[in-house]
Design a protein around this motif. Sequence first.
Motif, PDB file in Angstrom:
ATOM      1  N   GLN A 144       0.943  10.379   7.895  1.00  0.00           N
ATOM      2  CA  GLN A 144      -0.055  11.215   7.445  1.00  0.00           C
ATOM      3  C   GLN A 144      -1.202  10.315   7.002  1.00  0.00           C
ATOM      4  O   GLN A 144      -2.526  10.360   7.278  1.00  0.00           O
ATOM      5  CB  GLN A 144       0.397  11.605   5.932  1.00  0.00           C
ATOM      6  N   GLN A 145      -1.038   8.992   6.266  1.00  0.00           N
ATOM      7  CA  GLN A 145      -2.185   8.070   5.898  1.00  0.00           C
ATOM      8  C   GLN A 145      -2.846   7.609   7.120  1.00  0.00           C
ATOM      9  O   GLN A 145      -4.054   7.663   7.367  1.00  0.00           O
ATOM     10  CB  GLN A 145      -1.406   7.004   5.448  1.00  0.00           C
ATOM     11  N   ALA A 180      -6.148   5.621   7.232  1.00  0.00           N
ATOM     12  CA  ALA A 180      -5.729   4.347   6.440  1.00  0.00           C
ATOM     13  C   ALA A 180      -5.561   2.999   7.224  1.00  0.00           C
ATOM     14  O   ALA A 180      -4.428   3.224   8.024  1.00  0.00           O
ATOM     15  CB  ALA A 180      -4.815   4.793   5.476  1.00  0.00           C
ATOM     16  N   GLN A 229      -5.137  10.037   8.573  1.00  0.00           N
ATOM     17  CA  GLN A 229      -6.343  10.073   7.937  1.00  0.00           C
ATOM     18  C   GLN A 229      -7.022   8.757   8.021  1.00  0.00           C
ATOM     19  O   GLN A 229      -8.135   8.507   7.446  1.00  0.00           O
ATOM     20  CB  GLN A 229      -6.118  10.216   6.820  1.00  0.00           C
ATOM     21  N   CYS A 249       0.814  -1.054  -0.115  1.00  0.00           N
ATOM     22  CA  CYS A 249      -0.039   0.038  -0.017  1.00  0.00           C
ATOM     23  C   CYS A 249       0.909   1.217  -0.076  1.00  0.00           C
ATOM     24  O   CYS A 249       0.358   2.452   0.326  1.00  0.00           O
ATOM     25  CB  CYS A 249      -0.987   0.026   0.887  1.00  0.00           C
ATOM     26  N   THR A 250       2.009   1.189  -0.491  1.00  0.00           N
ATOM     27  CA  THR A 250       2.964   2.298  -0.489  1.00  0.00           C
ATOM     28  C   THR A 250       2.753   3.217  -1.890  1.00  0.00           C
ATOM     29  O   THR A 250       2.502   2.552  -2.767  1.00  0.00           O
ATOM     30  CB  THR A 250       4.404   2.078  -0.215  1.00  0.00           C
ATOM     31  N   TRP A 276       4.877   9.723   5.141  1.00  0.00           N
ATOM     32  CA  TRP A 276       3.899   9.277   4.298  1.00  0.00           C
ATOM     33  C   TRP A 276       2.778   8.405   5.124  1.00  0.00           C
ATOM     34  O   TRP A 276       1.317   8.720   5.257  1.00  0.00           O
ATOM     35  CB  TRP A 276       4.262   8.664   3.138  1.00  0.00           C
ATOM     36  N   ALA A 277       3.284   7.564   5.963  1.00  0.00           N
ATOM     37  CA  ALA A 277       2.796   6.587   6.479  1.00  0.00           C
ATOM     38  C   ALA A 277       1.834   7.338   7.690  1.00  0.00           C
ATOM     39  O   ALA A 277       0.677   6.950   8.030  1.00  0.00           O
ATOM     40  CB  ALA A 277       3.756   5.590   7.180  1.00  0.00           C
ATOM     41  N   CYS A 309      -3.911   0.355   6.518  1.00  0.00           N
ATOM     42  CA  CYS A 309      -2.790  -0.416   6.399  1.00  0.00           C
ATOM     43  C   CYS A 309      -1.561   0.458   7.139  1.00  0.00           C
ATOM     44  O   CYS A 309      -0.823  -0.286   7.854  1.00  0.00           O
ATOM     45  CB  CYS A 309      -2.344  -0.155   4.824  1.00  0.00           C
ATOM     46  N   ALA A 310      -1.684   1.679   7.029  1.00  0.00           N
ATOM     47  CA  ALA A 310      -0.635   2.579   7.607  1.00  0.00           C
ATOM     48  C   ALA A 310      -0.766   2.273   9.284  1.00  0.00           C
ATOM     49  O   ALA A 310       0.111   2.198   9.829  1.00  0.00           O
ATOM     50  CB  ALA A 310      -0.503   4.120   7.351  1.00  0.00           C
TER      51      ALA A 310
END
Lengths: 392, 392
Positions: free
Chosen positions: A295-296, A301, A299, A278-279, A292-293, A303-304
């Motif tokens: 941030q995800q 996500a 939000q 999921c990257t 990025w992780a 996966c992160a």
Amino acid sequence: MTRPTRADLNTLRHHNRQVIVDIMRRYGSLSRAELARLTRLSKVTVSEVVDDLVAEGYLRAVGLGTADMGRKPMLMAFKESAGFVLGIEVAPRIVRLIVTDLMGDIVATFEESVVAAAGDDLIRALCALISKARNHLPQSRYGLMAVGIAISGWVDFAQGVVVAAPNMTWAPLALQERLASCVHVPIIVDNEANAALAYEHGHGILRDVDHAVYLSVGYGLGSGMLMNGAVYRGHKGMAGEMGHMVLDPAGPLCTCGNHGCWEMYSSEKALQRMMSGCTPALTVNEGDLTHWAIQQARQGAPCARQALRAVGRSLGQGIINIANLLNPQTLVVGNGMVEAWEFLEPEMMAVLSQAGLSATTQDLIVTPSPHYQDAAVRGAAALACDAVIARI
Amino acid sequence: MTRPTRADLNTLRHHNRQVIVDIMRRYGSLSRAELARLTRLSKVTVSEVVDDLVAEGYLRAVGLGTADMGRKPMLMAFKESAGFVLGIEVAPRIVRLIVTDLMGDIVATFEESVVAAAGDDLIRALCALISKARNHLPQSRYGLMAVGIAISGWVDFAQGVVVAAPNMTWAPLALQERLASCVHVPIIVDNEANAALAYEHGHGILRDVDHAVYLSVGYGLGSGMLMNGAVYRGHKGMAGEMGHMVLDPAGPLCTCGNHGCWEMYSSEKALQRMMSGCTPALTVNEGDLTHWAIQQARQGAPCARQALRAVGRSLGQGIINIANLLNPQTLVVGNGMVEAWEFLEPEMMAVLSQAGLSATTQDLIVTPSPHYQDAAVRGAAALACDAVIARI
DNA sequence: GCAGATAGTTAGGACTGTTTACGAAGGAGG
DNA sequence: CCTCCTTCGTAAACAGTCCTAACTATCTGC
């Protein structure tokens, strides 16, 4: 082996000077009388040493203090601007440099992007940067007094040699020796985690702690150990390769050839592995993926979130082992992964309270480094500063 | 936190006396002139200190040495019989006591079986045993000078308190304090692995080593760490619980609540588990199973051989973690399991060379303790001895 | 027996920290 | 304003430590 060495009157005086300097740096301002009480030296000796230090420019009088009764004391203070030191962090694509005074306060900052294909390139770039910084030094009695360099990799501290730096092309490199020709002050080279630890011990949250571990959780996993108030470096300065402690022999393969190293669970490298499905397409620089992780995850996500939580749990597992082994008072987590603290902490603490031995884990303080971004540069400066203070 | 403390002329002299005593104890016999060269103290100072030490009974002249030219030197030697110390090992069913001189040489041995239902029983038994030993002391200037006690369990060294002793019924127990009323010399309490380590460092194979780890592989798995030439005890004296380092989270359940602790793989406890299908009906005492397994293995029994080899492999795995973390120069394996060395060693070394990081494992010396049977008692005496020497 | 070399001692000096005594500086109360 | 009391910092005298230089003691080789 180390054998205790003979001491003479110089040694004695030096020791007591150090005791006084140490206390002065800690307390900010003190009178000679207070100093005598705190050190249990006689007033006379204290006055003598203080006068010397004033003459040498390391202490200054800062005015009269208050007193309920009797004569008012003359407060003395450490003169942090007697000289300056440089702290340098050598990262794969960039060199960061700070100038600090002898209290570790930053007075200037420099950055230079460097793509060092060979060691010679790096040496040249460092010399140039140091010269530049030197020209921007504030006016002071002693000018540049020492240079500290922090590198993420294996460093032989005693020799000042970078033995191996996984992310750089040019190791090994006798950094101290090579720089000596263009920098004529003491040069201290250490790995990034030890440096960060030195910073925290000297000026950060480990100021009053004698037994601690610093975990640098970045692309890899490094560590530094504080024992009896000093950075411990082991037999050949190689202590602290905690990243290659095996957490699970059935785990993923590590670059070191083993399976399930801690670094494969608690690092950006671990995120890479766990988030491979999921990257985003490309993350070029260290830290990108972590950002990025986070941030995800913020939000929502899954996966992160899951990946970061897993990192938190593994951190807890590793920390339990460390705690049982070394019984530190405090464990500081630093470097890029700290930004994900909100996701790491709950999982980590759950593991600690559930699986930790009460004797070693119960009172263990686990805390993120407040200066995780620049702990390494600050630490480099702190190491340089320590070297200077030790010679006063 | 520890702050360096003021020094005066007494401190200075004491320090230099220690340097001289230390060298004298190491070298056997030396002249004042050699002493001056080795310590870099002046001949005058050396003579002064030596004369004092002779007057106090800690040194004696042992005759003239040889010289190619010039006046023959008067050789001095440490007077090991200036006083004596006791080393005591408190095991579940037995208390062992040795009397040693100040060089750690054993001059008498006592044993007493003790079934201490309560702490009071143990205190009484110890006092009685100490009195008995005291009466059998050789004639000497200072008589009994210190008592060291080694216990397999968690010990708060600074306080002299046995916090927990898994195999005994009576912990916790303020051993030092309780014994102080019947023994009026310094009492040192430490755990068995630290004691054994102190013995090896003072008189055994770690004599010239500054960074080492002692693994006590008995019914459980204990450890002691030597760092910068001193036993490291951590924040609250709890460092070294290596037995509960997790090697495999999918492994067998340990008494500590976790799965796959090292102790579940490398200890007699581990043999118990692994040989549950092929053990004899009853093994009551610690060590019985190990002996039996070794006997069986030597006769070629596959079950025992496999079990011991597995212990060897796990030892290797754990040692790799330790080596990465602490980078010791030497790692000593002690206690009962050492008898199985012939089966452990090949497996262990194979794991080390295959899975160890070269930087930390390549030069690591792993060696069995030559005195694994009585390292704990000897260590208790060594700790007592160290305490005495430090006060000379 | 004498020269050269090494061991250990004596005498004198420089330095360090301490104790004791004293002057400096300030507040409280008359 | 002056005296008493307190605290700060310094001066003088002292004891302890190490060092250098000079000296004595002892030994080997010629």
